[in-house]
Write an enzyme that holds these catalytic residues in place. Sequence first.
Site, PDB file in Angstrom:
ATOM      1  N   ASP A 180      56.026-120.086  85.929  1.00  0.00           N
ATOM      2  CA  ASP A 180      57.040-120.976  86.515  1.00  0.00           C
ATOM      3  C   ASP A 180      56.569-122.425  86.521  1.00  0.00           C
ATOM      4  OD1 ASP A 180      59.108-122.112  87.849  1.00  0.00           O
ATOM      5  OD2 ASP A 180      58.835-121.018  89.721  1.00  0.00           O
ATOM      6  N   ASP A 205      62.047-126.677  85.014  1.00  0.00           N
ATOM      7  CA  ASP A 205      61.873-125.461  85.799  1.00  0.00           C
ATOM      8  C   ASP A 205      62.155-124.207  84.977  1.00  0.00           C
ATOM      9  OD1 ASP A 205      61.525-123.715  87.868  1.00  0.00           O
ATOM     10  OD2 ASP A 205      63.435-124.154  88.847  1.00  0.00           O
TER      11      ASP A 205
END
Length: 447
Positions: free
Chosen positions: A328, A122
């Site tokens: 992201d 992440d």
Amino acid sequence: MACGLASGGERWPAPPSLSRPPMDPRTTMAPSSLLLSVILCSLCAVALGGNAHNFVVVQRNSFESTERACSSVTRETVLAGTTLSDAGVRIPTSLGDAVDSLEYVVTLGIGTPSVQQTVLIDTGSDLSWVQCKPCNSSECYPQKDPLFDSNSSSTYATIPCGIDACKQLVHDFYNHGCTNGTGPSLCQYGIQYGDGSVTTGLYSTETLTLAPGVTISNFSFGCGRNQTGPNDKYDGLLGLGGAPESLVSQVAEQYGDAFSYCLPPGNGTAGFLALGTPGNNTASFVFAPMHKLAHISTFYVVTLAGISVGGKQLNIPPAVLSKGMIIDSGTVITGLQLTAYSALRSAFRSAMSAYPLLPPNVDLELDTCYNFTGHSNVTVPKVSLTFSGGATIDLDVPSGVLLQDCLAFTGGTYDNSIGIIGNVNQRTFEVLFDTGRGNVGFRPGAC
Ligand SMILES: *[C@@H]1O[C@H](CO)[C@@H](O)[C@H](O)[C@H]1NC(C)=O
Ligand SMILES: *[C@@H]1O[C@H](CO)[C@@H](O)[C@H](O)[C@H]1NC(C)=O
Ligand SMILES: *[C@@H]1O[C@H](CO)[C@@H](O)[C@H](O)[C@H]1NC(C)=O
Ligand SMILES: *[C@@H]1O[C@H](CO)[C@@H](O)[C@H](O)[C@H]1NC(C)=O
Ligand SMILES: *[C@@H]1O[C@H](CO)[C@@H](O)[C@H](O)[C@H]1NC(C)=O
Ligand SMILES: *[C@@H]1O[C@H](CO)[C@@H](O)[C@H](O)[C@H]1NC(C)=O
Ligand SMILES: *[C@@H]1O[C@H](CO)[C@@H](O)[C@H](O)[C@H]1NC(C)=O
Ligand SMILES: *[C@@H]1O[C@H](CO)[C@@H](O)[C@H](O)[C@H]1NC(C)=O
Ligand SMILES: *[C@@H]1O[C@H](CO)[C@@H](O)[C@H](O)[C@H]1NC(C)=O
């Protein structure tokens, strides 16, 4: 569900100042009527006969198969050609079907002796965590591997309250106070993500094994004691954001302040996560300037200058895109400003008018889905993103454009202004986050 499906949830910390859900409630469009499809189909010939350069013919059997059996999936650990300097380390990445997820995962060793844990990667958050023993079914969600047992590791240590590492959590919105018992006062972390999931537990240190023989000692991470909200079956999360808590920040002294990854196009193929500054051979990359937000060092932000579909530039007022896009890896679907998404959707639907639209996919919250039954070949327009500075990338077709036969974009932004480039659009590129040079590189066809 045997194989399961991810929530399609976005994931980034919601600092107190942004405590409302960062993603606007997504508007689900009414399914286009069959009539509309039929009328638009008069454009099919134009679309199909258009500049071959701007469309890609995809053989249907090369699409992801929803019928694919979980057990038939094999995982290769062979890695693609490297641009990494000798000092770096490479870890295989894979799409998370083994943990019923559309997130991308890596498998790491944690503790001494080391035990394997599969964690989602992440770039939209910093602090890494795994679910830890003891925790019962109301505090931990079901995961792939046994819970990490800190008592079985000789290198596990808790972080006391009051030291700098604990104080830093306050600054980065990850603090959760201190334990209040009879023993010493221990540092607690807490994270709330954009999809509403929450993890809290003890901020701790451990030995992390990135690859055989490659260990990081005294790695700060969260020993998760209470996880709620949507989660797939991964064992935890590996934070790759720009704040001090992330893995990349913790190893920057060893490897330099750059890292890259390649997210493979589907199940059963491997990509890589590479920590380290790239070598000098960056000729096959295009670069976009990267900037940080004023108050959150987590996010890697680039600015889109334009989007084209099938070679035609969309008419999007520059102001709409000016707030930038967070890159992201932990968000599945790209969220664009609504005006930009509407323009993209119209152009894509026109170019795809040969195929009937289906009702929206409610699980993935996608509103431009197709019925390709009966088509052995599908002609998909190229979707290109142009960044400030002029670099342009053609998203991979179909893996980077379509997810389960739906256009992998939506209308919705972080904090009502900043868009998010999700992991589907990033598929097959090596994405290089070069914080030292202040840019993000993209190399096509890297995995
Ligand atoms: C670890 O050991 C401590 C102290 O002996 C004990 O209180 C705790 O319950 C143990 N934790 C687990 C997960 O077994
Ligand atoms: C789980 O543990 C917590 C505290 O440790 C307790 O409050 C809760 O009742 C337990 N839940 C179940 C289902 O056992
Ligand atoms: C710590 O425990 C004491 C005694 O139970 C209580 O008065 C105090 O409010 C607690 N502090 C925190 C921060 O929970
Ligand atoms: C390990 O990390 C903690 C937290 O950052 C720090 O306080 C401690 O000094 C470190 N220990 C060693 C041996 O480096
Ligand atoms: C676990 O976290 C949830 C909120 O995220 C909270 O409502 C619940 O009380 C917590 N459970 C325990 C045992 O602390
Ligand atoms: C991966 O496999 C799962 C089932 O395990 C399936 O639901 C998903 O669509 C597949 N994704 C891709 C990109 O192949
Ligand atoms: C990159 O080029 C510079 C100058 O030519 C050289 O000193 C350096 O060693 C090179 N670095 C790598 C990783 O090849
Ligand atoms: C897709 O199209 C086929 C034939 O063209 C039809 O039989 C099928 O019902 C359609 N599927 C859906 C989900 O509408
Ligand atoms: C589909 O594409 C393949 C390879 O490009 C081609 O050989 C085949 O003729 C096409 N089939 C149809 C029905 O157009």
